[in-house]
Each structure stands twice: as structure tokens, then as C-alpha cells.
Design an enzyme around this catalytic site. Structure first.
Site, PDB file in Angstrom:
ATOM      1  N   LYS A  27       0.777  -1.206   0.144  1.00  0.00           N
ATOM      2  CA  LYS A  27      -0.111   0.049  -0.040  1.00  0.00           C
ATOM      3  C   LYS A  27       0.743   1.273   0.102  1.00  0.00           C
ATOM      4  O   LYS A  27       0.491   2.386  -0.737  1.00  0.00           O
ATOM      5  CB  LYS A  27      -0.905   0.083   1.275  1.00  0.00           C
ATOM      6  CG  LYS A  27      -2.223  -0.906   1.143  1.00  0.00           C
ATOM      7  CD  LYS A  27      -3.145  -0.244   0.215  1.00  0.00           C
ATOM      8  CE  LYS A  27      -4.514  -1.029   0.014  1.00  0.00           C
ATOM      9  NZ  LYS A  27      -4.828  -1.454  -0.889  1.00  0.00           N
ATOM     10  N   LYS A  41      -1.965 -11.590  -9.238  1.00  0.00           N
ATOM     11  CA  LYS A  41      -3.360 -12.486  -8.865  1.00  0.00           C
ATOM     12  C   LYS A  41      -4.450 -11.491  -9.269  1.00  0.00           C
ATOM     13  O   LYS A  41      -4.244 -10.308  -9.732  1.00  0.00           O
ATOM     14  CB  LYS A  41      -3.463 -12.474  -7.263  1.00  0.00           C
ATOM     15  CG  LYS A  41      -3.576 -11.263  -6.716  1.00  0.00           C
ATOM     16  CD  LYS A  41      -3.976 -11.136  -5.250  1.00  0.00           C
ATOM     17  CE  LYS A  41      -4.094  -9.947  -4.625  1.00  0.00           C
ATOM     18  NZ  LYS A  41      -4.726  -9.758  -3.673  1.00  0.00           N
ATOM     19  N   LYS A  49      -9.389  -6.433  -7.443  1.00  0.00           N
ATOM     20  CA  LYS A  49     -10.523  -5.482  -7.734  1.00  0.00           C
ATOM     21  C   LYS A  49     -10.088  -4.440  -8.539  1.00  0.00           C
ATOM     22  O   LYS A  49     -10.637  -3.878  -9.366  1.00  0.00           O
ATOM     23  CB  LYS A  49     -11.316  -5.236  -6.583  1.00  0.00           C
ATOM     24  CG  LYS A  49     -12.105  -5.941  -5.883  1.00  0.00           C
ATOM     25  CD  LYS A  49     -12.475  -5.735  -4.530  1.00  0.00           C
ATOM     26  CE  LYS A  49     -13.379  -6.498  -3.701  1.00  0.00           C
ATOM     27  NZ  LYS A  49     -13.012  -6.943  -2.253  1.00  0.00           N
TER      28      LYS A  49
HETATM   29  P1  TYM Z   1     -10.380  -9.069   0.196  1.00  0.00           P
HETATM   30  O1  TYM Z   1     -11.600  -8.107   0.052  1.00  0.00           O
HETATM   31  O2  TYM Z   1      -9.209  -8.322  -0.656  1.00  0.00           O
HETATM   32  O3  TYM Z   1     -10.616 -10.388  -0.589  1.00  0.00           O
HETATM   33  C1  TYM Z   1     -11.794 -11.113  -0.269  1.00  0.00           C
HETATM   34  C2  TYM Z   1     -11.246 -12.612  -0.039  1.00  0.00           C
HETATM   35  O4  TYM Z   1     -11.055 -12.873  -1.447  1.00  0.00           O
HETATM   36  C3  TYM Z   1      -9.699 -13.498  -1.578  1.00  0.00           C
HETATM   37  N1  TYM Z   1      -9.086 -13.398  -2.669  1.00  0.00           N
HETATM   38  C4  TYM Z   1      -8.584 -14.267  -3.457  1.00  0.00           C
HETATM   39  N2  TYM Z   1      -8.541 -15.410  -3.389  1.00  0.00           N
HETATM   40  C5  TYM Z   1      -7.766 -15.960  -4.427  1.00  0.00           C
HETATM   41  N3  TYM Z   1      -7.281 -15.446  -5.474  1.00  0.00           N
HETATM   42  C6  TYM Z   1      -7.467 -14.028  -5.824  1.00  0.00           C
HETATM   43  N4  TYM Z   1      -7.057 -13.516  -6.775  1.00  0.00           N
HETATM   44  C7  TYM Z   1      -8.195 -13.427  -4.607  1.00  0.00           C
HETATM   45  N5  TYM Z   1      -8.291 -12.034  -4.393  1.00  0.00           N
HETATM   46  C8  TYM Z   1      -9.331 -12.014  -3.230  1.00  0.00           C
HETATM   47  C9  TYM Z   1      -9.159 -13.040  -0.363  1.00  0.00           C
HETATM   48  O5  TYM Z   1      -8.032 -14.054  -0.091  1.00  0.00           O
HETATM   49  C10 TYM Z   1     -10.133 -13.221   0.656  1.00  0.00           C
HETATM   50  O6  TYM Z   1     -10.310 -14.364   1.350  1.00  0.00           O
HETATM   51  N6  TYM Z   1      -8.524  -8.196   4.688  1.00  0.00           N
HETATM   52  C11 TYM Z   1      -9.559  -9.103   3.766  1.00  0.00           C
HETATM   53  C12 TYM Z   1     -11.036  -8.907   4.262  1.00  0.00           C
HETATM   54  C13 TYM Z   1     -11.075  -9.338   5.516  1.00  0.00           C
HETATM   55  C14 TYM Z   1     -11.355 -10.423   6.107  1.00  0.00           C
HETATM   56  C15 TYM Z   1     -11.271 -10.466   7.664  1.00  0.00           C
HETATM   57  C16 TYM Z   1     -10.919 -12.010   5.779  1.00  0.00           C
HETATM   58  C17 TYM Z   1     -11.205  -8.395   6.828  1.00  0.00           C
HETATM   59  N7  TYM Z   1     -11.527  -9.072   7.830  1.00  0.00           N
HETATM   60  C18 TYM Z   1     -11.399 -11.499   8.558  1.00  0.00           C
HETATM   61  C19 TYM Z   1     -11.101 -13.034   6.667  1.00  0.00           C
HETATM   62  C20 TYM Z   1     -11.374 -12.818   7.924  1.00  0.00           C
HETATM   63  C21 TYM Z   1      -9.619  -8.547   2.356  1.00  0.00           C
HETATM   64  O7  TYM Z   1      -8.979  -7.521   2.090  1.00  0.00           O
HETATM   65  O8  TYM Z   1     -10.036  -9.546   1.691  1.00  0.00           O
END
Ligand code: TYM
Length: 329
Positions: A111, A194, A197
């Protein structure tokens, strides 16, 4: 019964990475465990979204969750900011989180590179808030993608440290989870890295068939293998990774054999990949619009979810306060 917690930030729309990394695994567990799934709107504030679009984003993600198979009867589905105990637990945990370890987190360093003009304390404390999300319900398992592995590792460090400082066995060691398999990293269509978004390399759950076909046909590839069993370049390996999650084992074997025999036509591979992605996405997309237009249903789901989540959170917060010596007069 085991407790499962997972969440997704309320930024943009859900893509195949979110679906195969987290959401689908969660939906498979929701009937066999005590499950909490939430929309991390506090986390999304670290990138300063326009206040006028924040609520719309939460609504989109909620509709997409439900369309993708989350069952509000089975799992507790809630919005993070509806459960204020998470902010308190995050504050309490931050007293035992060291600035040095937070600064070394990969996502923080990323970031800093991506938004050097906005290196706020919320970003630094992002892993603490995430640990609070997980420990608030004392989760055993956390279905996430590979990119969240380090955050889970930090959650376990914070949990162990808390237990050891206060001489208790209160927080569990929450494990990232994908049915005994490796956590997955779903690649983008741009040849490296990867699916994300904001990377412009994703396929969204709300995407039209025509747009999916166009994106997949334009995916980066190479000029083809020149000798049998040649190792795959990254863009080709990525196409095969996508094929493995959406297509049947026979299809994967067919194209792998073609590749190894130097007979592969990437056009054919992409056509098949596009159709198999469409077969995954189309039924979800059709439900999204229907669910999104039902405000009463969405309202009822989050109200019921918030109530259940707050009850679980309250138990944890009461215990943590007591362990840390916070007492009422
Ligand atoms: P976020 O919003 O970026 O992504 C949500 C979930 O999707 C998975 N993910 C992926 N998995 C495989 N390949 C990809 N290309 C890919 N892109 C996204 C992420 O691994 C995630 O599981 N910090 C977290 C959100 C969060 C969270 C939590 C998750 C906040 N508190 C507590 C689990 C438990 C995040 O930004 O995910």
C-alpha cells in the site's frame, strides 16, 4: 461445533478470485459449522472511498454474497460496522501489537508503494482490525485466499501473545482454510499476478456473457510450445489455473495433453475456458439483480445478522475486558 469466520472488503465488485478464494469455500461449510460472514466496510475506509458510494458498495457486495449461495438461515451475515465490539477488540489488541511487526506486513508495504500520499494509521493497523474480526467469534477456521495467509499468521501471533501475557487459554489459533488443500491464488487475465478488484484483470460475478468471452479471448498468452513437455510460461500456467477451477478434470487433461504434445491451439483453450467461466457466473449474475432490488429482504438479512453477531461479540468482549482487568464500578 467449529466456528468459521470470513469477510470481504466492500470495495468494487466481487470477482472470480473472491469466489474461488473465499466465498465458495465458505458456502460449502455454512451448514456444518457455526458460520459468520461479514462485509468489511471499516477496512474499506483505509483507501478513503467517497462517502456517497460507500453504502451502495456494501449493498452490492451483500447482494453478490447472497446470490453466490450464502444462506442467511444457516450463516450469520452482517456488516462489520453494525457490530461496534469489533472496534473495541481492535483497540484492545492493538496494545499488544508492535509497530515494527505491523510495518513489516507485506500488504502494508504494498500500500505504501501504491498510495504513498495516504499512508494512514488505519492501514498500519489493518491486520489488528482483521484479527479482531476473527477473534471476536473465536474462529477455528477462516476460509481465505493465499493473499491473506500472512494476516492469518499475525492473527495467531496476537492470539498467542494475548493468551501468554494474561496466562489464559482464551483465543484459539485460527487457521486459514481450504478443505485440506493449499490456499488458492486465482490469477488475472493479464499474464502475471493475482486477480484483483482494481488491477483491471478480473472477471466479475456480475459480468455479462459477451464481456466474459471478450476478456478471455484477449487474455495474455504466448507463441506456443516448441518442444514436447515444455514448462509453461506464466500466462499459460495462469490460464490452466483458471481452467482447473471452472472446468471438468477431463477438459483439463485434454488441454494439458495437447500442450505437452505441442498441438495446443490457445484459441480453442480460451473458448472452452470462457464457456466454463460463464457456466459458473451466469446463474449467480441472474440472482444478483433480483436480490439487489429487494430492499426489504436485504434489510431483514443484515438486521438479523447484526443481532446474532453482536451477541457472539458481546460474550468475547466481556471476557476480554475481565481478563485485562477492566471492571465496572
Ligand atoms: P479482499 O476483500 O481483498 O478479498 C476477499 C477474499 O477473497 C480472496 N481473494 C482471492 N483469493 C484467491 N485469488 C485471488 N486472486 C483473490 N483475490 C481475493 C481473499 O484472500 C479474501 O479471502 N482483509 C480481507 C478482508 C477481511 C477478512 C477479515 C477476511 C477483513 N477481515 C477476517 C477474513 C477474515 C480482504 O481485504 O480481502
Amino acid at each position: 461445533m467449529e466456528t468459521v469466520v470470513s469477510g470481504i472488503r466492500s470495495t468494487g465488485m466481487l470477482h472470480l478470485g473472491n469466489y474461488f478464494g473465499a466465498l465458495r469455500n465458505f458456502t460449502k461449510m455454512q451448514h456444518d459449522a457455526k458460520c459468520f460472514f461479514f462485509i468489511a466496510d471499516y477496512h474499506s475506509l483505509t483507501t478513503h472511498p467517497d462517502p456517497t458510494i460507500l453504502h451502495g458498495n456494501v449493498k452490492n457486495i451483500l447482494s453478490e454474497y447472497l446470490a453466490a449461495g450464502l444462506d442467511p438461515e444457516a450463516a450469520t451475515i452482517y456488516v462489520q460496522s453494525d457490530v461496534p465490539q469489533v472496534a473495541e477488540l481492535s483497540l484492545l489488541l492493538s496494545m499488544h501489537a508492535y509497530v515494527g511487526e505491523l510495518e513489516r506486513t507485506t500488504s502494508f508495504k504494498d500500500k505504501i508503494r501504491k498510495q504513498p500520499q495516504n499512508v494512514n494509521a488505519g492501514l498500519l493497523c489493518y491486520p489488528v482490525l482483521m484479527a479482531a474480526d476473527i477473534l471476536l467469534h473465536r474462529a477455528d477456521k477462516v476460509p481465505v485466499g493465499k493473499d491473506q495467509e500472512q494476516h492469518l499468521e499475525m492473527t495467531r501471533v496476537f492470539a498467542r501473545r494475548f493468551n501468554s501475557i494474561y496466562g489464559v487459554e482464551f483465543f484459539p489459533e485460527s487457521q486459514p482454510y481450504n478443505f485440506g488443500q493449499e490456499l488458492v491464488k486465482i490469477p488475472g487475465l493479464d499474464g502475471s499476478g493475482k486477480m484483483g478488484k482494481s488491477e483491471g484483470n478480473g472477471i466479475f460475478l456480475s459480468e455479462s456473457d459477451a464481456s466474459i468471452r471478450k476478456k478471455v479471448m484477449r487474455a495474455v498468452s504466448d507463441s506456443g510450445p516448441t518442444e514436447p513437455n515444455q514448462p509453461m510460461s506464466e500466462p499459460i500456467a495462469n490460464l490452466f489455473t483458471l481452467l482447473k477451477v471452472v472446468s471438468s478434470p477431463d477438459t483439463v487433461e485434454y488441454f494439458t495433453d495437447k500442450y505437452n504434445a505441442c498441438e495446443i491451439r490457445y484459441g480453442d483453450l480460451k473458448k472452452q475456458l470462457a464457456e466454463d467461466i460463464i457456466a459458473t457466473v451466469a446463474p449467480i449474475r441472474e440472482r444478483i439483480e433480483e436480490i439487489k432490488s429487494n430492499d426489504k429482504y436485504l434489510h431483514d438479512v443484515v438486521m438479523a445478522g447484526a443481532e446474532r453477531a453482536r451477541a457472539s461479540a458481546d460474550e468475547t468482549i466481556r471476557a476480554v475486558r475481565e481478563i485485562m482487568g477492566i471492571k465496572k464500578f
